[in-house]
Write an enzyme that holds these catalytic residues in place. Sequence first.
Site, PDB file in Angstrom:
ATOM      1  N   CYS A   1      28.089 -26.988 -38.610  1.00  0.00           N
ATOM      2  CA  CYS A   1      29.475 -27.323 -38.155  1.00  0.00           C
ATOM      3  C   CYS A   1      29.775 -27.253 -36.654  1.00  0.00           C
ATOM      4  CB  CYS A   1      30.391 -26.597 -39.081  1.00  0.00           C
ATOM      5  SG  CYS A   1      30.151 -26.958 -40.844  1.00  0.00           S
TER       6      CYS A   1
ATOM      7  N   HIS B   1      38.467 -22.203 -35.214  1.00  0.00           N
ATOM      8  CA  HIS B   1      37.705 -22.861 -36.231  1.00  0.00           C
ATOM      9  C   HIS B   1      38.060 -22.843 -37.493  1.00  0.00           C
ATOM     10  CE1 HIS B   1      33.980 -24.161 -38.015  1.00  0.00           C
ATOM     11  NE2 HIS B   1      33.679 -23.117 -38.832  1.00  0.00           N
TER      12      HIS B   1
ATOM     13  N   HIS C   1      37.442 -30.156 -42.912  1.00  0.00           N
ATOM     14  CA  HIS C   1      36.420 -30.052 -42.020  1.00  0.00           C
ATOM     15  C   HIS C   1      35.418 -31.085 -42.035  1.00  0.00           C
ATOM     16  CE1 HIS C   1      33.488 -27.848 -40.148  1.00  0.00           C
ATOM     17  NE2 HIS C   1      33.381 -26.684 -40.849  1.00  0.00           N
TER      18      HIS C   1
END
Length: 406
Positions: free
Chosen positions: A162, A297, A332
């Site tokens: 990610c 994040h 996400h």
Amino acid sequence: MRRTVITGFGIISSIGNNKEEVLASLKAGKSGIEVVPEFVEMNMRSHVAGTIKLNPSEHIDRKVFRFMGDAAAYAYLSMREAIEDAGLTEDQVSNDRTGLVIGAGTGSAHNQLVACDAVRGPRGVKAIGPYAVTKTMASSVSACLATPYKIRGVNYSMSSACATSAHCIGHAVELIQLGKQDVVFAGGAEELSWECATEFDAMGAVSTKYNETPEKASRAYDANRDGFVIAGGGAVVVVEELEHALARGAKIYAEIVGYGATSDGYDMVAPSGEGAERCMKQAMATVDTPIDYINVHGTSTPVGDVKELGAIKNVFGDKIPAISSTKSMTGHSLGAAGAHEAIYTLLMLDNDFIAPSINIETLDEAAEGCNIVTETKENAGLQTVMSNSFGFGGTNATLIFKRYNG
């Protein structure tokens, strides 16, 4: 050292198919998360995702599109917008001094499964067709851009879960600093498919409690969060050497003044927090102004959100900047997330506002006093902003952008 700036970008995300749509969604605190019928049909526990509201085949020439899976298509459309936004000519795009570093967090699980299912049929391997390899290879998102856009400089993919596309942007900066390139298209993309999503569902990483209210499922820092919401999309930024940009009269969105990349060396999926702390400090080592805002994040996981906040507290002490999680709106997007959030952060800097962290109904005790923005803040006075991206395997990336004032 050669200085680097952002002179353009393009984006396909759950909250918009171009930068104007995305800007409007960010200001409105609009969620792009919906129920995905395929997730329901496949008996997944999580039914929600940050969906893409366009069919890429309608926007790409058939002879180009045939080589692509969804991730490559999203990246292709993002790069097209980025080229236009940056005002680059064909000659400026296609020359030895212009390169491309685009990555994805996963391969195309959908196209891999389609090929595997096809070979079991009566036609065997002949049923697969000639394009399965280019759709599923790890470098698909770079290869499927470099050829049609006639890239002649660097051309490869990087992958770090990610943090992928944030690392791609940071690497682009370093290529320019080393003098190897003058312009680099950097970013990432990710397909959204049940074939990929079901693996995260199986490990218990995604939200399952908000299937009836998908727009509320991604809720970083809320006490009742229960996992992240998967998403798809693509994002590409134009990283350019400052003097090169000035010479052609380019609009400069920001200067990239800091980049950090570290490893936790701790756990495969659980963050240490300490690695994120080192990453932010590394990025800040080249910055001479205070950080005004952090796009965290903040994935909406019970453990990860708190670990990142702890790292931020250790770095900034009692002077924590304003923070928010744009994933609360978008979900996400894995390998695309770093570039998505770099663009969200650049839009905030360019338009001087802070997008909210939505869905915080009961603030987690660990987030008390952390200056989390829950309503859109206009006239924010932003000068220097940070974006964090972390991933499985303990990989971390931090980017810092500063308003360019000449």
